[in-house]
Structures are given as structure tokens and as C-alpha cells.
Design an enzyme around this catalytic site. Structure first.
Site, short mmCIF file in Angstrom:
data_model
loop_
_atom_site.label_atom_id
_atom_site.label_comp_id
_atom_site.label_asym_id
_atom_site.label_seq_id
_atom_site.Cartn_x
_atom_site.Cartn_y
_atom_site.Cartn_z
N CYS A 137 0.84 -1.21 0.00
CA CYS A 137 0.00 0.00 0.00
C CYS A 137 0.87 1.25 0.00
CB CYS A 137 -0.91 -0.02 1.22
SG CYS A 137 -1.87 1.50 1.38
N CYS A 140 -0.42 4.10 2.21
CA CYS A 140 -0.21 3.90 3.65
C CYS A 140 1.26 4.13 4.03
CB CYS A 140 -0.55 2.47 4.08
SG CYS A 140 -2.03 1.80 3.34
N ASP A 141 2.18 3.69 3.18
CA ASP A 141 3.58 3.59 3.64
C ASP A 141 4.60 4.44 2.89
OD1 ASP A 141 2.76 1.74 5.51
OD2 ASP A 141 3.02 0.04 4.17
#
Ligand code: NAP
Length: 318
Positions: A137, A140-141
Site C-alpha cells: 500500500c 499507507c507507507d
């Protein structure tokens, strides 16, 4: 007797929420069950630009689009349940779902909208370094890799789009693809080839990952050229100590619960053009369904069709 819903929708991605919206507007007594956050895959999508009717003067993220879909469902009276379903009984006039807390919910119809999850890269030590350098992701990261080097595996729309997104954070992004041509749409490829922070490693697969100088963090990987069989060891830059590895190599449908009851092909549920499965009173929508185009707009359309079919079925039952 316990409550019997008109419709239970399993999953609150775009397909499930569209089904909920149409069922709610039809005044069907509707329960939408979701085990995680609403949105499915678009909950982790940074930018959506191809959902018809979106404003073009602002960037729309997956979470902002899905928040409006959730609000619409609630406006039309859908009940919500946050739970993981462990078993389903889909045959018969009254269908039943059982959650991991052994709670049971019944309905006259079920709309399956359980989506799909990312396919693993398939290299040695992958599980050990997932969350410790390996991610699925970018939204997300990506910020964890601000100014680091990042590698992306895949050659489809997701891999190329997410690789471009990662260039906003990482010092350098290298896309590793098992062939020498991308599968991604031409318009996406054109943008990618112009991106100076993005380079390509063709005909290559990741075989193994390991730590580098920093214990328990991804810092080394072995990649193999599939044409020459030559193995190259990639190590994190000395000053960085780590690098990121993002996998975008397609999806696996979340259909295990329905095996043996619902007809499937390669794990995807087979439906007719009205989203009907082989089981009476059960429809399937979105990415878990066998179809040619998996997009927010097609999932939403599936959901609308399934809900209207459920309404027709219920009115014929009365
Ligand atoms: P995808 O289109 O199935 O592409 C998967 C990519 O991963 C392919 O390039 C494939 O290589 C590669 N791959 C598969 N298994 C692999 C393995 N074991 N090892 C190494 N590489 C592997 O998946 P996706 O990019 O996630 O897209 C899924 C769907 O969503 C598609 O229909 C796509 O069009 C859609 N989507 C659309 C957009 C958009 O329109 N903006 C954005 C994202 C996704 P090969 O090419 O060699 O098979």
C-alpha cells in the site's frame, strides 16, 4: 424469532455500498457487514480520477469518495455491522451468516461484495519483512520512505501508478517487471516513461529478501533476470541502511467462504448480467466477480443492479 433482513450485503467497498444505497432507497431492510474499513481497495488509493462526475479541479482520494458513499447508505437507512463473517448458509429462502463471535444474522437475500486482496510477491522471507520494508500500500507507507530508494514489483496499472506516486516521496523508484513490456494503460505508461525519478528493471523477478546492516529491516534482495538467469544482489545504500519494496502484482478474490456452494472460475464468482449467482436469492458484485473491467464505476454499477434485482425477487416472494 430473530430479525430477518431483506438484504445482507457482505462487504462495504464501492460495490457493496452502491448495493446498500439502492437497497436503502428501495426501503429494503438492509444490513451492510464489513470486517475492516469501508472502501476495500480504494480505501488505500491516493487519487481517483476516473469515477464519472468527479470534480476535475480538485484531487479526489479513495477515502474521501468512499466517505460520501458510506454517508449516502446511512442516509437511506442501511444498518451497519463491523464483524468478520466465518460461515454462510446461502441456500434456502432464509439465508444466514455467522460472525467470528458466533453471532447469527438472517436475510431473505444476500449480496456478496467481498472484493479482493493483493497477491504476495512470492519471494523467500517475504512474510518476515512485510511491514519491515515490504508493503502492498503506497498510500499507507510511502512517507516511511521519504528520500530512500524504493522498488516496485509489477507491470499493470496499479504498479505503474503507485510507482509514480512513490516518486513524490522516494529519492529513486525502480519498477521490477517480469517481462519487457508493461501491461498498464498506454496513457499511464506515457506519464511513467517521462518521470525522471522512475527507472525500469525488465525481465526480472525478486527471489529472496533479507536484512542489511539494520537488523530486521529490509536491506538486501536477490533478483533474477528470467532471460539470462543471472542473479543480482541489490543492497541498500550505505547511508540509508534500508530500502522499500512494494508489491502490485494483481489481486486474489475473497471468495473462500463461498466455495462449493457458489459457482466460480479461477476463484472469481460467476454471475449472469444481472449479477445473479447460481444460488437463488444471492448476487455477487465488484472485484470478486468474474468480469472484464474491475473499477470503482463497474463495482458501483454491479451493486445497483444487484440491489434492484433483490428488490424484484423480494416483491415476487410476497
Ligand atoms: P494486473 O492488471 O493483473 O497486473 C498485474 C501485473 O503483475 C502484471 O503486469 C503481471 O505481469 C504482474 N504479475 C502477476 N503475477 C506476478 C508474479 N507472480 N510475479 C511478478 N509479476 C507478476 O493487476 P493490477 O495492476 O493490480 O490491476 C488490477 C485491475 O485494476 C486491472 O483491471 C486494472 O486495469 C485495474 N486498475 C485500474 C486503474 C486505473 O484505471 N487507473 C488503476 C489500478 C488498477 P504480466 O504483465 O507479465 O502478466
Amino acid at each position: 424469532m430473530e430479525k430477518v433482513y431483506d438484504v445482507i450485503v457482505l462487504g462495504a467497498g464501492p460495490g457493496g455500498l452502491a448495493a446498500g444505497l439502492y437497497a436503502g432507497r428501495s426501503r429494503l431492510n438492509t444490513l451492510i457487514v464489513e470486517k475492516g474499513q469501508d472502501g476495500g481497495q480504494i480505501a488505500i488509493t491516493d487519487e481517483i480520477e476516473n469515477y464519472p462526475g468527479q470534480r476535475v479541479d480538485i484531487e479526489e482520494s479513495g477515502p474521501s469518495l468512499i466517505a460520501r458513499m458510506t454517508a449516502q447508505c446511512e442516509k437511506f437507512g442501511c444498518e451497519r455491522l463491523s464483524a468478520t463473517v466465518k460461515a454462510v448458509e446461502l441456500e434456502g429462502d432464509i439465508k444466514k451468516i455467522v460472525t467470528t463471535k458466533d453471532e447469527e444474522y438472517c436475510a431473505k437475500t444476500i449480496i456478496l461484495a467481498t472484493g479482493a486482496h493483493p497477491r504476495k510477491i512470492g519471494c523467500e522471507n517475504e512474510a518476515k519483512f512485510t511491514g519491515k520494508g515490504i508493503s502492498f500500500c503506497a498510500t499507507c507507507d510511502a512517507n516511511f520512505f521519504e528520500d530512500f530508494e524504493v522498488y516496485v514489483v509489477g507491470g499493470g496499472d496499479s504498479a505503474v501508478e503507485e510507482a509514480m506516486y512513490l516518486t513524490k516521496y522516494a529519492r529513486k523508484v525502480t519498477l521490477i517487471h517480469r517481462r519487457d513490456t508493461l501491461r498498464a494503460a498506454k496513457s499511464i505508461q506515457e506519464k511513467a516513461f517521462k518521470n525522471e525519478k522512475l527507472s525500469f528493471m525488465w525481465d526480472t523477478v525478486v527471489e529472496k529478501v533479507d536484512e542489511g546492516d539494520i537488523p530486521n529491516m529490509l536491506g538486501k534482495m536477490w533478483v533474477r533476470n528470467v532471460k539470462t538467469d543471472e542473479v543480482t544482489v541489490i543492497e541498500a545504500d550505505e547511508d540509508d541502511g534500508i530500502f522499500g519494496l512494494f508489491g502490485f502484482i494483481g489481486m486474489i478474490p475473497e471468495t473462500g467462504l463461498f466455495e462449493g456452494v457458489i459457482d466460480m472460475e479461477n476463484g472469481y464468482v460467476v454471475t449472469d448480467e444481472n449479477m445473479a449467482t447460481n444460488v437463488k436469492g444471492v448476487w455477487a458484485v465488484g472485484d470478486m466477480r468474474k468480469k472484464s473491467l474491475r473499477q470503482v464505476v463497474t463495482a458501483a454499477a454491479d451493486g445497483a443492479i444487484a440491489a434492484m434485482q433483490a428488490e424484484k425477487y423480494l416483491s415476487e416472494m410476497e
